[in-house]
Write an enzyme that holds these catalytic residues in place. Structure first.
Site, PDB file in Angstrom:
ATOM      1  N   GLY A 115      -8.245   2.676   2.231  1.00 24.52           N
ATOM      2  CA  GLY A 115      -9.456   2.177   1.205  1.00 24.52           C
ATOM      3  C   GLY A 115      -8.846   0.787   1.192  1.00 24.52           C
ATOM      4  O   GLY A 115      -8.755  -0.453   1.785  1.00 24.52           O
ATOM      5  N   SER A 116      -8.635  -0.082  -0.253  1.00 21.43           N
ATOM      6  CA  SER A 116      -8.689  -1.211  -0.078  1.00 21.43           C
ATOM      7  C   SER A 116      -7.040  -1.258  -0.510  1.00 21.43           C
ATOM      8  O   SER A 116      -7.217  -3.406  -0.132  1.00 21.43           O
ATOM      9  CB  SER A 116      -9.101  -1.000  -2.104  1.00 21.43           C
ATOM     10  OG  SER A 116     -10.421  -0.870  -2.555  1.00 21.43           O
ATOM     11  N   THR A 117      -6.338  -0.452   0.086  1.00 24.15           N
ATOM     12  CA  THR A 117      -5.358  -1.466   0.706  1.00 24.15           C
ATOM     13  C   THR A 117      -5.524  -2.352   2.033  1.00 24.15           C
ATOM     14  O   THR A 117      -4.743  -3.573   2.535  1.00 24.15           O
ATOM     15  CB  THR A 117      -4.123  -0.777   1.269  1.00 24.15           C
ATOM     16  OG1 THR A 117      -4.773  -0.123   2.093  1.00 24.15           O
ATOM     17  CG2 THR A 117      -3.917   0.123  -0.331  1.00 24.15           C
ATOM     18  N   PHE A 118      -6.401  -2.369   2.324  1.00 20.09           N
ATOM     19  CA  PHE A 118      -6.656  -3.102   3.337  1.00 20.09           C
ATOM     20  C   PHE A 118      -7.488  -5.017   3.517  1.00 20.09           C
ATOM     21  O   PHE A 118      -7.252  -5.585   3.928  1.00 20.09           O
ATOM     22  CB  PHE A 118      -7.838  -2.411   4.462  1.00 20.09           C
ATOM     23  CG  PHE A 118      -6.967  -2.242   5.452  1.00 20.09           C
ATOM     24  CD1 PHE A 118      -6.272  -0.931   5.787  1.00 20.09           C
ATOM     25  CD2 PHE A 118      -8.103  -2.204   6.615  1.00 20.09           C
ATOM     26  CE1 PHE A 118      -5.892  -0.573   7.215  1.00 20.09           C
ATOM     27  CE2 PHE A 118      -8.112  -2.129   8.323  1.00 20.09           C
ATOM     28  CZ  PHE A 118      -6.329  -0.825   8.309  1.00 20.09           C
TER      29      PHE A 118
END
Length: 567
Positions: free
Chosen positions: A281-284
């Site tokens: 998810g948003s860790t990218f």
């Protein structure tokens, strides 16, 4: 002279006695020498027989034990020299069916009380088999040995053989690995360094891992508590030195006890940190922004993008958990974890450049490091416009938690991507020189953006007072039978500390956490996995020599003027 003098009578008798004594001593000496020669010959015959059996013996007989004898292995220790794996003498219990003198039925019944995992019928079949030798139990407990010995059956053999012991039990089990009963490395470092551990020329020198037992224990304890609290089915975590690539701690839950690895479930043997690949998810999103900065697309964190409630890309509508419904800055996009904003940045970057960046970061291939447990990553076969947008915010691409930790290390160590390593870096094992993937300027500027997420954004619960944590939350729905399931999520947080002078990365993940009353039913990363990072860093930072300082911060002037601060 008197003919009856005592001296004249005693002398012949005394001489005769002396002669007899000498003759007797000579005979005893000869017999003793003969006995010694026979004893030496017997020892020689036994030695020759053992050697013959070891080389030419029938595998169904006593030579099976000799051939299967566990080889000596070198020790495995942590970075501080604490033993993680070593070889000790253990008991093995075997039976020689043809040498049993008692009732085999009664013996089988007696053994069934000692070995509860085997029935009397099974044991009777073993005792009556046409074999010369068979194991009843290897790595037998002292109580088993005592009970079997009390039976007094000469057809049962009690033997000592080397055995592998893991004194820290389940701690770092997925890193250390384990061996089979014959002493062969099966998983983890035991398998990855099997040649080293069994090489007579090298095994005197232990394999020293980068793992710290103290840091490992802290990470495991925090993750295990969160896994139980939020009823997750699994968890994983990695602590890494961003300048050397050393893995200081790596855990996967549920745990496995390598001392009894065969009793563990398949789920416990599965290494979620390196084999499991997930949409994180948003860790990218930080990677997308950093790529765009290096490509000259994002020139400052004040740069504005339209952030409607929904963004249409191809035949797909992209939305946000907390829509802006207005123009927003790059700083705000990261602070509030906007899919809409990040997708637009990714589309500007384009599929070709995005794919090239991710390839350089190692996200499109298996990890290149010492453990054998590594999985291929998953990414779009057709890198379409929709794929470019969704990959930009961490959907449609699946990597392992260690992939993510390695990527964050590169993002904040000055821009150098290095291979991770489970070996302690030193004169005999220098750090990987690595490859530049981001500019130093981009790496430096990203510090403030990631610190903003923790001080003002979705990662507030990850903050550890005084340790200047920066990082990003990630919540992604799991794919089941080709469809996203809203009720099943993988939550992650990738953090770095201290953010004013980055040294360490911490990545944690919960697999299918559930909402609780305390989280108001929410199961997103900001509620359940971010606190794990806070607790872990608060515990390990002093061990790593990072002192708390409430005054120090990265330069926030590049981001704070361009965000709408929340209460």
């Amino acid at each position: 002279m008197n003919a009856h003098s005592p001296n004249l009578v005693a002398k012949p008798d005394r001489l005769r006695l002396v002669g007899q004594k000498r003759k007797l001593l000579s005979m005893m000496h000869q017999r003793l020498m003969l006995g010694l020669l026979l004893f030496a010959g017997a020892i020689a015959l036994v030695g020759v027989r053992i050697g013959w059996l070891a080389v030419f013996g029938d595998a169904s007989g006593r030579s099976e034990f000799v051939a299967g004898f566990v080889p000596e292995r070198g020790d495995i220790v942590d970075r501080d020299g604490e033993a993680l794996a070593r070889t000790i003498d253990a008991w093995s219990i075997a039976v020689q069916p043809k040498k049993i003198i008692g009732s085999k039925m009664e013996l089988a019944q007696s053994l069934a009380t000692i070995f509860p995992d085997r029935s009397a019928a099974e044991l009777y079949d073993m005792l009556t088999a046409d074999k010369n030798f068979a194991y009843l139990q290897r790595r037998a407990s002292p109580s088993m040995v005592e009970a079997v010995n009390a039976l007094g059956e000469p057809g049962i053999q009690l033997m000592r053989e080397p055995d592998r012991l893991y004194p820290q039990t389940a701690l770092a089990a997925h890193v250390i690995g384990y061996t089979d009963v014959d002493g062969n490395g099966v998983a983890g470092a035991e398998r990855g360094f099997d040649a080293w551990l069994t090489d007579p020329a090298r095994r005197a020198e232990p394999v020293q891992l980068a793992i710290s037992s103290r840091i490992q224990q802290a990470l495991k304890a925090e993750l295990a508590a969160a896994m139980e609290k939020f009823s997750a089915i699994g968890a994983a975590g990695v602590i890494m030195d961003i300048h050397t690539g050393e893995i200081l701690a790596m855990t996967s839950l549920p745990q496995l006890n390598p001392n009894v690895a065969g009793q563990g479930s398949d789920d416990a043997r599965f290494n979620r940190a390196t084999v499991g690949v997930y949409e994180l998810g948003s860790t990218f999103k930080p990677f997308t922004v950093a790529m765009a900065m290096d490509a000259g697309i994002v020139k400052s964190f004040s740069q504005m993008y339209p952030c409607p409630e929904k963004l249409k890309v191809g035949n797909r509508l992209i939305g946000d958990t907390h829509p802006f419904g207005r123009a927003c800055s790059v700083a705000e996009i990261m602070q509030e974890s906007s899919n809409v904003g990040t997708a637009q940045i990714a589309l500007q970057l384009g599929a070709k450049r995005q794919k090239e960046f991710l390839k350089k970061m190692g996200f499109l291939s298996r990890l290149d490091f010492e453990l054998p447990e590594r999985s291929a990553t998953l990414y779009p076969s057709d890198w379409s416009e929709v794929a470019t947008a969704t990959v930009g915010y961490g959907h449609g691409i699946s990597v392992s938690p260690l992939h993510l930790a390695t990527g964050y290390a590169a993002l904040f160590n000055g821009g150098i991507h290095r291979k991770p390593t489970i070996l302690k870096v030193g004169p005999g094992h220098p750090a990987d020189k690595g490859e530049r993937v981001f500019s130093e300027d981009t790496s430096y500027k990203m510090r403030a953006l990631m610190r903003l997420v923790v001080t003002e954004g979705t990662g507030r619960k990850a903050d550890a007072p005084g340790y200047r944590v920066g990082g990003k939350t990630g919540t992604a729905e799991k794919v089941v039978n080709g469809r996203y399931v809203r009720q099943l999520v993988v939550n992650s947080f990738a953090g770095v500390f201290p953010m004013d002078e980055p040294r360490y990365v911490a990545v944690v993940m919960l697999d299918e956490p559930k909402g609780t009353k305390e989280t108001y039913g929410f199961r997103t990363a900001g509620w359940n996995v971010a606190p794990v990072v806070s607790g872990t860093i608060s515990r390990i930072a002093p061990m790593l020599g990072v002192r708390p300082d409430m005054e120090r911060e990265p330069d926030m002037s590049t981001v704070l003027p361009y965000v709408e601060l929340k209460d």
